[in-house]
Motif scaffolding. Structure first.
Motif, PDB file in Angstrom:
ATOM      1  N   VAL B  83     -16.242  -8.392  84.804  1.00 46.39           N
ATOM      2  CA  VAL B  83     -17.490  -7.827  85.286  1.00 46.39           C
ATOM      3  C   VAL B  83     -17.251  -7.587  86.869  1.00 46.39           C
ATOM      4  O   VAL B  83     -17.213  -6.601  87.281  1.00 46.39           O
ATOM      5  N   MET B  84     -17.407  -8.889  87.399  1.00 43.79           N
ATOM      6  CA  MET B  84     -17.078  -8.862  88.915  1.00 43.79           C
ATOM      7  C   MET B  84     -16.031  -7.991  89.336  1.00 43.79           C
ATOM      8  O   MET B  84     -15.888  -7.185  90.245  1.00 43.79           O
ATOM      9  N   THR B  85     -14.706  -8.307  88.505  1.00 44.59           N
ATOM     10  CA  THR B  85     -13.471  -7.691  89.217  1.00 44.59           C
ATOM     11  C   THR B  85     -13.546  -6.118  88.879  1.00 44.59           C
ATOM     12  O   THR B  85     -13.122  -5.517  89.768  1.00 44.59           O
ATOM     13  N   HIS B  86     -14.193  -5.670  87.811  1.00 46.49           N
ATOM     14  CA  HIS B  86     -13.979  -4.332  87.615  1.00 46.49           C
ATOM     15  C   HIS B  86     -14.942  -3.513  88.845  1.00 46.49           C
ATOM     16  O   HIS B  86     -14.927  -2.640  89.436  1.00 46.49           O
ATOM     17  N   TYR B  87     -16.239  -4.284  88.983  1.00 47.92           N
ATOM     18  CA  TYR B  87     -17.113  -3.669  90.322  1.00 47.92           C
ATOM     19  C   TYR B  87     -16.290  -3.977  91.607  1.00 47.92           C
ATOM     20  O   TYR B  87     -16.401  -2.801  92.081  1.00 47.92           O
ATOM     21  N   MET B  88     -15.542  -4.972  91.957  1.00 45.07           N
ATOM     22  CA  MET B  88     -14.660  -4.910  92.845  1.00 45.07           C
ATOM     23  C   MET B  88     -13.816  -3.815  93.109  1.00 45.07           C
ATOM     24  O   MET B  88     -13.390  -3.135  93.976  1.00 45.07           O
ATOM     25  N   GLU B  89     -13.093  -3.694  92.075  1.00 44.39           N
ATOM     26  CA  GLU B  89     -11.875  -2.568  91.743  1.00 44.39           C
ATOM     27  C   GLU B  89     -12.497  -1.314  92.223  1.00 44.39           C
ATOM     28  O   GLU B  89     -11.777  -0.560  92.909  1.00 44.39           O
TER      29      GLU B  89
END
Lengths: 105, 156
Positions: B83-89
């Motif tokens: 989730v955090m990765t998706h948000y950052m991306e």
């Protein structure tokens, strides 16, 4: 700020040779700025990028990044670096008489 | 440019998290964009960023990462890292920061050399075919120093 003479006109440039006022730029100046930036002759491919820079600047108020150049100028990133070995976005912006792009990418 | 201007950098990538990989890619790409010669050397977990099956799945560390300001227990929940990765991306795309595969291609096209560490490849049983095409070679420490000669070395 210093003054440089391009195509017979005195223009204000910053410490890195970027024109202070993009509206003073002419195509004749570009050839001479390019020489100062280490590019002896501007080829048609160089011009394609320089014209694209001018158009993007006119439209958006800022020059494009290398990524945007590679995607939309019709010149690939590999070719861009061959044309402007000292950095495509930066060198082409200088030759196009627009401010130095300040992005990190 | 002054006399002490940097003319060459060799960036070592030793971490396999998103926040471990990106700064190195940005430093190398930024060097090239400024006419500075650059090489990237991937070692240890950093190899994930040039691993064919893994480089699209590099994730933000949500545990043991106080800068993220997520409680350790919450960070450890299943899916949290994704989730955090998706948000950052998504945020990075808005800022014109490319995904890792495109970024590597961009950096290779800029004329930078991309290398993998031999000791790490041996350690993790990684063969040349496991690595993406942008990797020029798997090299030893000695070879890395030979490549890096005359420039600055940045370890990340």
């Amino acid at each position: 700020m210093t003054t440089a003479t391009y195509a017979g006109h005195d223009v204000e440039v910053d410490g890195e040779g970027f024109l202070e006022d993009p509206s003073e730029w002419t195509r004749e100046m570009a050839t001479e700025i390019a020489r100062d930036a280490g590019i002896e002759t501007l080829s048609a491919e160089h011009w394609k990028v320089v014209d694209f820079m001018r158009a993007q600047y006119a439209e958006k108020g800022t020059g494009p990044t290398v990524r945007v150049l590679g995607k939309t100028s019709g010149v690939s990133i590999k070719e861009l670096y061959e044309l402007f070995p000292k950095g495509p976005a930066k060198t082409a912006a200088r030759i196009a008489g627009i401010p130095k792009p300040r992005g990190c990418i | 440019m002054g006399e002490d201007a940097i003319t060459k950098v060799s960036v070592i990538v030793s971490k396999g998290s998103l926040e471990g990989v990106y700064p190195a890619l940005i430093m190398a790409n930024g060097a090239r964009a400024d006419g500075i010669a650059a090489d990237l050397f991937f070692t240890f977990f950093g190899l994930d960023a040039v691993h064919r099956r893994r480089y699209e799945h590099v994730k933000v560390a949500t545990v043991g990462n106080p800068g993220l300001h997520v409680a350790t227990l919450a960070g450890g929940l299943p899916g949290m890292s994704s989730v955090m990765t998706h948000y950052m991306e998504r945020k990075m795309e808005k800022l014109d920061i490319p995904p890792i595969p495109e970024f590597l291609q961009m950096i290779a096209d800029s004329g930078a050399g991309i290398y993998a560490c031999k000791a790490s490849c041996d350690l993790f049983d990684i063969a040349r075919d496991d690595l993406v095409d942008e990797v020029e070679d798997i090299i030893t420490v000695g070879e890395f120093y030979a490549h890096a000669a005359g420039g600055q070395i940045i370890f990340t």
